[in-house]
Motif scaffolding. Sequence first.
Motif, PDB file in Angstrom:
ATOM      1  N   VAL A  42       0.818  -1.228   0.000  1.00  0.00           N
ATOM      2  CA  VAL A  42       0.000   0.000   0.000  1.00  0.00           C
ATOM      3  C   VAL A  42       0.845   1.270   0.000  1.00  0.00           C
ATOM      4  CG1 VAL A  42      -1.923  -1.137   1.168  1.00  0.00           C
ATOM      5  CG2 VAL A  42      -0.173   0.025   2.530  1.00  0.00           C
ATOM      6  N   ALA A  43       2.185   1.111   0.011  1.00  0.00           N
ATOM      7  CA  ALA A  43       3.055   2.280   0.113  1.00  0.00           C
ATOM      8  C   ALA A  43       3.730   2.568  -1.225  1.00  0.00           C
ATOM      9  CB  ALA A  43       4.103   2.050   1.196  1.00  0.00           C
ATOM     10  N   ASP A  44       4.498   3.664  -1.266  1.00  0.00           N
ATOM     11  CA  ASP A  44       5.215   4.011  -2.487  1.00  0.00           C
ATOM     12  C   ASP A  44       6.436   3.106  -2.665  1.00  0.00           C
ATOM     13  OD1 ASP A  44       7.256   4.963  -0.799  1.00  0.00           O
ATOM     14  OD2 ASP A  44       6.442   6.996  -0.808  1.00  0.00           O
ATOM     15  N   ASP A  45       7.117   3.278  -3.781  1.00  0.00           N
ATOM     16  CA  ASP A  45       8.233   2.382  -4.116  1.00  0.00           C
ATOM     17  C   ASP A  45       9.362   2.457  -3.092  1.00  0.00           C
ATOM     18  OD1 ASP A  45       6.834   1.637  -6.333  1.00  0.00           O
ATOM     19  OD2 ASP A  45       7.955   2.897  -7.744  1.00  0.00           O
ATOM     20  N   ARG A  46       9.655   3.668  -2.612  1.00  0.00           N
ATOM     21  CA  ARG A  46      10.747   3.809  -1.635  1.00  0.00           C
ATOM     22  C   ARG A  46      10.425   3.069  -0.353  1.00  0.00           C
ATOM     23  NH1 ARG A  46      11.515   7.884   2.460  1.00  0.00           N
ATOM     24  NH2 ARG A  46      13.695   7.949   3.182  1.00  0.00           N
ATOM     25  N   THR A  47       9.205   3.243   0.138  1.00  0.00           N
ATOM     26  CA  THR A  47       8.794   2.554   1.361  1.00  0.00           C
ATOM     27  C   THR A  47       8.765   1.053   1.150  1.00  0.00           C
ATOM     28  OG1 THR A  47       7.467   4.466   2.044  1.00  0.00           O
ATOM     29  CG2 THR A  47       6.963   2.349   3.085  1.00  0.00           C
ATOM     30  N   ALA A  53      10.952  -4.253   2.259  1.00  0.00           N
ATOM     31  CA  ALA A  53      11.559  -5.503   1.789  1.00  0.00           C
ATOM     32  C   ALA A  53      12.909  -5.729   2.474  1.00  0.00           C
ATOM     33  CB  ALA A  53      11.737  -5.455   0.275  1.00  0.00           C
ATOM     34  N   GLY A  54      13.650  -4.652   2.723  1.00  0.00           N
ATOM     35  CA  GLY A  54      14.926  -4.766   3.419  1.00  0.00           C
ATOM     36  C   GLY A  54      14.749  -5.248   4.845  1.00  0.00           C
ATOM     37  N   LEU A  55      13.694  -4.745   5.527  1.00  0.00           N
ATOM     38  CA  LEU A  55      13.418  -5.200   6.891  1.00  0.00           C
ATOM     39  C   LEU A  55      12.999  -6.670   6.893  1.00  0.00           C
ATOM     40  CD1 LEU A  55      11.467  -2.129   8.358  1.00  0.00           C
ATOM     41  CD2 LEU A  55      13.825  -2.819   8.839  1.00  0.00           C
ATOM     42  N   LYS A  56      12.205  -7.057   5.897  1.00  0.00           N
ATOM     43  CA  LYS A  56      11.789  -8.457   5.803  1.00  0.00           C
ATOM     44  C   LYS A  56      12.994  -9.359   5.568  1.00  0.00           C
ATOM     45  CE  LYS A  56       8.760 -11.577   3.229  1.00  0.00           C
ATOM     46  NZ  LYS A  56       7.759 -11.704   2.144  1.00  0.00           N
ATOM     47  N   THR A  60       6.134   3.022   8.655  1.00  0.00           N
ATOM     48  CA  THR A  60       4.704   3.197   8.383  1.00  0.00           C
ATOM     49  C   THR A  60       4.287   4.638   8.640  1.00  0.00           C
ATOM     50  OG1 THR A  60       4.295   0.903   9.038  1.00  0.00           O
ATOM     51  CG2 THR A  60       2.387   2.352   8.909  1.00  0.00           C
ATOM     52  N   ASN A  61       4.748   5.210   9.723  1.00  0.00           N
ATOM     53  CA  ASN A  61       4.426   6.604  10.010  1.00  0.00           C
ATOM     54  C   ASN A  61       5.013   7.540   8.957  1.00  0.00           C
ATOM     55  OD1 ASN A  61       2.718   7.010  12.271  1.00  0.00           O
ATOM     56  ND2 ASN A  61       4.333   6.265  13.633  1.00  0.00           N
ATOM     57  N   GLU A  98      17.460   8.600   7.410  1.00  0.00           N
ATOM     58  CA  GLU A  98      16.204   8.149   6.810  1.00  0.00           C
ATOM     59  C   GLU A  98      15.103   9.192   6.979  1.00  0.00           C
ATOM     60  OE1 GLU A  98      15.675   5.715   4.966  1.00  0.00           O
ATOM     61  OE2 GLU A  98      17.279   4.281   5.292  1.00  0.00           O
ATOM     62  N   HIS A  99      14.991   9.764   8.177  1.00  0.00           N
ATOM     63  CA  HIS A  99      13.937  10.754   8.407  1.00  0.00           C
ATOM     64  C   HIS A  99      14.260  12.070   7.691  1.00  0.00           C
ATOM     65  CE1 HIS A  99      11.558   8.365  11.133  1.00  0.00           C
ATOM     66  NE2 HIS A  99      12.660   8.017  11.775  1.00  0.00           N
ATOM     67  N   GLN A 100      15.520  12.378   7.565  1.00  0.00           N
ATOM     68  CA  GLN A 100      15.925  13.574   6.827  1.00  0.00           C
ATOM     69  C   GLN A 100      15.467  13.460   5.377  1.00  0.00           C
ATOM     70  OE1 GLN A 100      20.075  14.309   7.380  1.00  0.00           O
ATOM     71  NE2 GLN A 100      20.094  16.217   6.238  1.00  0.00           N
ATOM     72  N   GLU A 101      15.610  12.280   4.790  1.00  0.00           N
ATOM     73  CA  GLU A 101      15.193  12.065   3.410  1.00  0.00           C
ATOM     74  C   GLU A 101      13.673  12.146   3.280  1.00  0.00           C
ATOM     75  OE1 GLU A 101      15.039  11.109  -0.679  1.00  0.00           O
ATOM     76  OE2 GLU A 101      16.539  12.049   0.635  1.00  0.00           O
ATOM     77  N   THR A 102      12.951  11.598   4.261  1.00  0.00           N
ATOM     78  CA  THR A 102      11.487  11.644   4.211  1.00  0.00           C
ATOM     79  C   THR A 102      10.977  13.080   4.312  1.00  0.00           C
ATOM     80  OG1 THR A 102      11.331   9.446   5.210  1.00  0.00           O
ATOM     81  CG2 THR A 102       9.365  10.830   5.302  1.00  0.00           C
ATOM     82  N   ILE A 103      11.536  13.854   5.230  1.00  0.00           N
ATOM     83  CA  ILE A 103      11.132  15.257   5.363  1.00  0.00           C
ATOM     84  C   ILE A 103      11.438  16.022   4.080  1.00  0.00           C
ATOM     85  CG2 ILE A 103      11.677  17.423   6.563  1.00  0.00           C
ATOM     86  CD1 ILE A 103       9.913  15.632   8.218  1.00  0.00           C
TER      87      ILE A 103
END
Length: 676
Positions: free
Chosen positions: A35-40, A45-48, A409-410, A628-633
């Motif tokens: 349900v998320a975008d390609d980056r997410t 997939a990396g966490l899995k 997810t957030n 990671e959060h810097q990139e998301t912002i």
Amino acid sequence: MVRNRELLSSGNAAFAGLASSFSELSETLDRLASVADDRTAARAAGLKARLEEFSAKITFVGQVKAGKSALTNILAATPGLLPSDVNPWTSVVTTVAINTKAPADVEGPTNTKARFTFFSRDEWDNLVVGGGRLGELAERSGAQEELADIQRQVQAMRDATKARLGRHFELLLGQNHSYGYVDPELVERYVCLGDDVTPGEGNPQTGRFADITKSAELFLDIPEYDVSLTLCDTPGVNDTFMMREQITLRSLRGSELCVVVLSAHQALSTVDMALMRIISNLENRQIILFVNRVDELQDPAGQIDEIRSGILATLKKFNIASDVGIVFGSAKWGEAALMGSYDGLSADSRKALEQFGAMHPELAGRDEWETAWNLSGLPGLLNAVAERVSEGAGKRLLERVRRNARNLTNEARATLMARRSGGAAVTVDFAGHSASSVMQQLAAKYESDVAEVCQQLRDDLMQRMQSAESGFVKRATDSLLEHLERHGESGTWQYDPTGLRVLQRAAYLSFARAMSAKLSKLYEDAARHVEAIYSAVLSEAEGEFRIEAPHAPRVPAPVGLGKTIALDLQSTWWRRWWQKRRGYEAFAKDYAHLIRAEANSITRDLEENQVASVLENARAILREFLKEHQETIRRITQPDADTAEDARKALGVLQAGTDTGAAFGEILRGLDDMAA
């Protein structure tokens, strides 16, 4: 031929909870990716993959011929794979990776099943020129005659190796050999030197590369196990040059569990004290004692309680709590059950099996091989391993991945909320600075803060270690002078270094507690600052939105404290050391110098091999979290072509009637339930 492989599944019940939790979290990550975008999706997939690649490392240690290799062979469902009668020259650690794929190797086969790595030139030269660890101790102690003898023995080994390998010797150092198959003959070629072979007899290839082989890695698929395991079979620790001790210490540093294999005839006898010194520095739940060869006891049922009492008394002596796992069994019985044949058992061993079985009425009526398997102790060993892995490394990985999944997810939901406007930029003013600029400043601030905390932790530890060294040197020197005043220069005197290790261990454990507390607080502060930036950027208030701080890294047990130092040695060295000195002042001065050098060698080992890496890991964890959060912002507040396309896709999903935001909310609630 193995006839009863299903017996290996006897430990799966204890792994069931961990396997179920891994599966549930893996399915949640799949849903997030859908349900998320390609980056997410890529990060999910990396966490899995981290869950799928999990494999707890279990290291087997003990004396030569205690049964470590035999147990490893049984657990690997391949009796006879690893040589169980290893020549004392052999110093090879063999790792059996079960249900794990070999790392990609461009020069190796497509599906690697065996890989052997050779010593580098520097490692080989250290052994030949300095005599290895034992040569280091001899030189520091001034035992020049012993050092010369060590070097002569090692040179003889070097000459024999060169004669065996010829001109290939120099080319092989630092290299590795990989194969797409594995069998006993291949393994013996690399890990078992064997005895001298009479011309025309035996296999001339046996042990061809053993002298220069540093490690052996075998990769096996065993579907009877529900999880992946990595079994590390180490050579016995009682060897001539202490190479095996170094290898054992190195193996334990990255290990989740330590299975100490003992012989029922001499469980924890005096010759095991060096081994006890090593494992006493592990956490109690990291230790499992497997008392092998109960089939060789005259009365297993009657003698086991007596042996157990002796073991508990020895553990208490070394300040090891009684909650370590203690399992009694027989590798020979386990092999017989797995093979479905008594051919490998002596008449006495089979008689002992029958007598021992008669003492266990709860096994009456079961299949004979299931009965033999239970009496072998292998189910007890597998259950002990499963329980400790599930509550240790498995639980820690679950929590780390769950936290990362919740943050991811957030982040995905925050990005979706910002894209409801069609991908337009979200502008928020932070006292004249953009959100991205504030995130950059935050990253720089915490990079500095974590560096300062790590340096302080390191300095405090070194100060405490040096204080322990100074105090120990003073007490030892005072004791020496008192001895000289009472007895003069006749006789010998030695000071037990246990007190030094106790002080050093206390300093290290204090460092571990301080590190956990200070880093957890720092990580939590960073998470709250990041959360505040998200709250300012998002135009809609979300009650479920929060950023979880990363886990502080686990501080490994100080296994280096168990390495042998000159003060531990009981040999002619000390008599010669005394004979070369005259006068109280010379005794005290030289001995104080020796103690200080030996104590400092332990401190340096801890600092270089454990403290430095765990502190660098602490910095890397926070750095990656903020990155990671810097990139998301940045993607929320400064959308580019890619993020604009993601926004259009998100709007398309919303217009199609799929409530992605609600899906994110369900995923978050599910992740919270897992943590409950």
